[in-house]
Design a protein around this motif. Sequence first.
Motif, short mmCIF file in Angstrom:
data_model
loop_
_atom_site.label_atom_id
_atom_site.label_comp_id
_atom_site.label_asym_id
_atom_site.label_seq_id
_atom_site.Cartn_x
_atom_site.Cartn_y
_atom_site.Cartn_z
N ARG A 45 3.39 15.86 -1.18
CA ARG A 45 2.90 14.49 -1.07
C ARG A 45 2.22 14.06 -1.68
NH1 ARG A 45 1.42 11.46 3.23
NH2 ARG A 45 0.35 14.44 4.09
N VAL A 46 1.94 12.82 -2.35
CA VAL A 46 1.23 12.79 -2.47
C VAL A 46 0.41 11.18 -2.40
CG1 VAL A 46 0.73 10.84 -5.16
CG2 VAL A 46 2.18 13.42 -5.20
N TYR A 47 -0.27 10.84 -3.15
CA TYR A 47 -1.73 10.01 -2.32
C TYR A 47 -1.79 9.09 -4.10
CZ TYR A 47 -1.80 10.04 2.39
OH TYR A 47 -1.45 10.12 3.82
N VAL A 48 -1.78 8.39 -4.44
CA VAL A 48 -2.43 7.79 -5.77
C VAL A 48 -3.33 6.18 -5.39
CG1 VAL A 48 -1.89 6.89 -8.01
CG2 VAL A 48 -0.20 7.70 -7.40
N MET A 49 -4.10 7.02 -5.89
CA MET A 49 -6.06 5.68 -5.69
C MET A 49 -5.77 4.78 -7.18
SD MET A 49 -8.74 7.14 -3.57
CE MET A 49 -9.61 5.66 -2.75
N ALA A 70 6.63 14.13 -2.52
CA ALA A 70 5.94 15.00 -4.10
C ALA A 70 7.54 14.95 -4.68
CB ALA A 70 5.80 16.41 -3.93
N ALA A 71 8.76 14.47 -4.30
CA ALA A 71 9.87 14.50 -4.78
C ALA A 71 10.08 12.74 -5.45
CB ALA A 71 11.05 14.74 -3.71
N GLU A 72 9.77 12.17 -4.58
CA GLU A 72 9.83 10.69 -5.30
C GLU A 72 8.92 10.94 -6.38
OE1 GLU A 72 10.37 8.52 -1.27
OE2 GLU A 72 8.63 9.57 -1.24
N ALA A 73 7.18 11.09 -6.23
CA ALA A 73 6.83 11.03 -7.34
C ALA A 73 7.03 11.59 -9.00
CB ALA A 73 5.33 12.14 -7.45
N ARG A 74 7.88 12.32 -8.71
CA ARG A 74 8.45 13.63 -9.79
C ARG A 74 9.57 12.61 -10.26
NH1 ARG A 74 8.02 18.19 -6.64
NH2 ARG A 74 9.64 17.76 -5.48
N ASN A 79 9.86 9.86 -10.57
CA ASN A 79 9.31 8.53 -10.67
C ASN A 79 7.50 8.24 -12.16
OD1 ASN A 79 10.74 6.25 -9.40
ND2 ASN A 79 9.99 7.36 -7.88
N ILE A 80 7.56 10.04 -12.01
CA ILE A 80 6.16 10.35 -12.93
C ILE A 80 6.49 8.54 -13.71
CG2 ILE A 80 7.74 12.05 -14.20
CD1 ILE A 80 3.73 11.76 -13.14
N ASP A 81 6.93 8.32 -14.79
CA ASP A 81 7.10 7.90 -16.12
C ASP A 81 5.82 6.53 -15.52
OD1 ASP A 81 7.18 10.10 -18.07
OD2 ASP A 81 9.52 9.21 -17.50
N GLU A 82 6.34 5.94 -14.61
CA GLU A 82 6.54 4.63 -14.20
C GLU A 82 5.11 4.74 -13.81
OE1 GLU A 82 8.50 0.35 -12.46
OE2 GLU A 82 9.28 2.15 -12.88
N ILE A 83 4.85 5.57 -12.75
CA ILE A 83 3.91 5.72 -11.83
C ILE A 83 2.44 5.60 -12.72
CG2 ILE A 83 2.25 7.30 -10.51
CD1 ILE A 83 4.81 7.78 -8.55
N GLN A 84 3.07 7.02 -13.93
CA GLN A 84 1.56 7.30 -14.60
C GLN A 84 1.25 6.12 -15.71
OE1 GLN A 84 2.63 11.34 -16.89
NE2 GLN A 84 1.00 11.94 -16.32
N ALA A 85 2.01 4.98 -15.74
CA ALA A 85 2.25 3.84 -17.14
C ALA A 85 1.40 2.75 -15.82
CB ALA A 85 3.30 3.94 -17.45
N GLN A 86 1.68 2.89 -14.72
CA GLN A 86 0.80 1.85 -13.82
C GLN A 86 0.31 2.25 -13.22
OE1 GLN A 86 3.92 -0.57 -11.23
NE2 GLN A 86 5.37 -0.40 -13.10
N TYR A 87 -0.44 3.10 -12.86
CA TYR A 87 -1.36 3.53 -11.09
C TYR A 87 -2.55 5.14 -11.85
CZ TYR A 87 1.70 1.38 -8.25
OH TYR A 87 2.78 0.22 -7.56
N SER A 145 1.00 -1.59 -0.22
CA SER A 145 -0.02 -0.20 0.04
C SER A 145 1.00 1.05 -0.16
CB SER A 145 -0.91 0.26 1.60
OG SER A 145 -0.38 -0.18 2.29
N HIS A 146 1.72 1.14 0.04
CA HIS A 146 2.51 2.43 0.32
C HIS A 146 4.40 2.31 -0.46
CE1 HIS A 146 -0.08 3.93 3.71
NE2 HIS A 146 0.29 3.46 4.09
N MET A 147 4.69 2.98 -1.34
CA MET A 147 5.95 3.04 -2.07
C MET A 147 6.77 4.09 -0.80
SD MET A 147 7.76 5.83 -4.87
CE MET A 147 9.44 5.03 -5.21
N ALA A 148 6.33 4.44 -0.38
CA ALA A 148 6.98 5.31 0.88
C ALA A 148 7.17 6.11 2.22
CB ALA A 148 8.49 6.11 -0.50
#
Length: 268
Positions: free
Chosen positions: A215-219, A230-234, A236-244, A9-12
């Motif tokens: 910070r970011v939550y993804v559902m 937000a720094a972690e999301a930036r 990894n943004i390409d993979e986050i968008q592709a997967q989630y 449920s959590h990346m970090a």
Amino acid sequence: MGLPHEESSHMAKPQTRSDDLTLIRAERLSAGYGSNLAIRDIDLEIRRGEVVALFGPNGAGKTTTLLTLGGELRAATGRVVWNNSGKWEPLHRRARQGFAFVPEDGAVFGGLTAHQNLMVARRAERDSAMHVFPELRDLLHRRGGLLSGGEQRMLAVGRAIGGPTRLLVADELSLGLAPRTVGVILKAIRAAAERGLGALIVEQHVHRALGFVDRVYVMQRGRITLDMTAAEARKNIDEIQAQYLTAEAPAGITANGNNVEPTEGGGA
């Protein structure tokens, strides 16, 4: 990069801070419409002075989450802790305690002028709203229904953060708005957070929002699948968008409570 599998449920975990900074917290929160759960086992929190983004594809459960945090929906299981209390209260009571909810439609009274819309707030709050968005000064005598989408959004957000608001919760903040207007609104919310406001925003323009949030939550399908800075999301943004963040069909029910073929996890 090693993003988590969906069952994790959590990346970090964000840096732990003292509990007196927490404005609102959801604990194992499940909710929905009738017997259909749209969100399941949600854990999240918003603290003073931070802006948090809630991302997810259509049907993920974002609106249902906001409505449950605000007291428009009751929790099926789990709880929302607001104002150091886990007792359910309707939105109008939470509003008196500093909870401001801006729905997708902006909550502007179309038959009233912009000035009359601002009259809902106290005079100091009206002045503050026009300080936040000077564009409103030239629109005071125009009816709310005749304002552009961006002007209505500025009016609603300005009214919300112009007073003693402690927590702003905004749904689909930039839906249908020009990029420049989105930037103006996000900058205003960021500035309010620097003065102590906490904010939770549902936002579709992920790249733009990441420049303003902490910070970011993804559902996905009614569950929080990622929780990160937000720094972690930036990074990894390409993979986050592709997967989630790819489009998904609503699972279970839609945000207005209409039934669709249910699948595991819900979604709205």
